[in-house]
Design an enzyme around this catalytic site. Structure first.
Site, short mmCIF file in Angstrom:
data_model
loop_
_atom_site.label_atom_id
_atom_site.label_comp_id
_atom_site.label_asym_id
_atom_site.label_seq_id
_atom_site.Cartn_x
_atom_site.Cartn_y
_atom_site.Cartn_z
CG HIS A 245 -1.50 1.29 1.92
ND1 HIS A 245 -3.55 0.99 1.19
CD2 HIS A 245 -1.43 2.12 1.79
CE1 HIS A 245 -3.92 2.13 1.74
NE2 HIS A 245 -3.15 3.20 1.71
CD GLU A 246 1.60 3.73 3.76
OE1 GLU A 246 1.58 4.66 2.72
OE2 GLU A 246 0.32 3.16 4.44
CG HIS B 115 -0.11 6.41 -0.63
ND1 HIS B 115 -0.83 6.96 -0.89
CD2 HIS B 115 -0.47 5.10 0.26
CE1 HIS B 115 -1.65 6.12 -0.55
NE2 HIS B 115 -1.53 5.64 -0.15
CG HIS C 92 -0.14 8.53 -7.44
ND1 HIS C 92 -1.01 8.70 -6.58
CD2 HIS C 92 0.16 9.22 -8.06
CE1 HIS C 92 -1.97 8.71 -7.60
NE2 HIS C 92 -0.97 9.90 -8.35
ZN LIG Z 1 -3.17 5.19 1.94
#
Ligand SMILES: [Zn+2]
Length: 299
Positions: free
Chosen positions: A91-92, A95, A98
């Site tokens: 998940h991290e 980010h 991105h």
């Molecule tokens: Zn998040």
């Protein structure tokens, strides 16, 4: 089942210990479908101290990623060797990738992505990871555990946050109509929504009417619906990646690289996600249905 029973231990037990070295390998394997460029950036993050991994004294709790323009993103984790930590890592990193693509493509003014798209890249990674783990799991009970986690994420992120958003919408409409709001009004609005969303499936004890008061997001205007649109977008994008749609990964990385330089809805449309069409949400609910059917079979 009362509503509070939802927060009991997972429906299916299957929690396993995993160390950080193995977690890194699993995440890289699961995300290899994103292609060489993406994977090389993941490795760069892992090998060059972008990630603060373990708990230590006075370190804050939780996990997050922070893009630092002109340097590279940083990740804070509190890795305790639980299987949940693998998805947090994926998940991290979503980010961070991105931020990385946006920061190295856009200027400083256009690099920051909006909240509207912020949870898309992270959730795409979580779904790709779950798909990889489910596909490769031979033990039926462990497979059921992984599928149940997906269903629970859907319930908490799409279904429940939409209920929250509707609550917020009604409250704001009442204010705009010049009506006054009391705690009794708020309780009543909330309780009606719980009954509308959960129906006869759960026992909806009256005390649940106070729940709105403990949701911190209601103190920032219209935040919660973005969880629902975020996961919906992520499901559509992840499906296209998993179906290996021709040229799609490049298109998706290009979308990430645009940062905040264009309107969020147009940005999502560039990867085939039209949030103004109901069919988009049908794809998300289809994903839920497929997982539910699979879980039923396994159990
Ligand atoms: Zn998040």
């Amino acid at each position: 089942m009362h509503l509070y029973d939802v927060y009991r231990n997972p429906l299916v037990a299957g929690e396993e210990n995993v160390n950080y070295e193995d977690a890194k390998k699993i995440v890289i394997d699961a995300l290899s479908i994103m292609g060489e460029n993406y994977v090389s950036k993941l490795k760069e993050a892992m090998d060059n101290r972008w990630i603060d991994v373990y708990e230590k004294e006075n370190k804050r709790t939780g996990a997050y990623s922070m893009g630092v323009f002109g340097v590279h993103p940083y990740i804070l984790l509190n890795f305790i060797n639980s299987s949940r930590d693998i998805s947090t890592l994926a998940h991290e990193l979503g980010h961070s990738m991105h931020s990385y693509y946006a920061d190295t493509t856009q200027d400083i003014f256009n690099s920051n992505y909006t909240i509207m798209v912020a949870e898309v890249a992270s959730t795409v990674n979580e779904i790709l990871l779950a798909n990889y783990q489910i596909k490769n799991e031979k033990n039926d009970l462990k497979k059921a555990f992984l599928i149940n986690e997906q269903l629970d994420m859907f319930r908490a992120t799409l279904f429940r946050q939409t209920m929250f958003a509707e609550f917020e919408k009604i409250v704001h409409e009442r204010i705009e109509a010049g009506e006054s709001l009391t705690s009794d009004n708020l309780n009543e609005i909330y309780y009606d929504l719980v009954k509308k969303y959960f129906g006869d499936i759960t026992i909806n004890d009256e005390d649940i009417k106070y729940e709105w008061a403990r949701i911190p997001h209601f103190y920032s205007n219209f935040y919660v619906y973005k969880y629902a649109t975020g996961i919906t977008s992520a499901i559509v994008i992840a499906s296209k990646i998993l179906q290996k749609e021709e040229g799609f990964v490049d298109k998706y990385i290009e979308m990430l690289s645009k940062g905040g330089s264009i309107d969020s809805l147009d940005l999502l449309k560039s990867v085939g996600v039209d949030l103004e069409k109901s069919e988009t949400y049908d794809i998300a609910f289809e994903y839920f249905k497929e997982n539910l059917e699979e879980l039923k079979k396994l159990l």
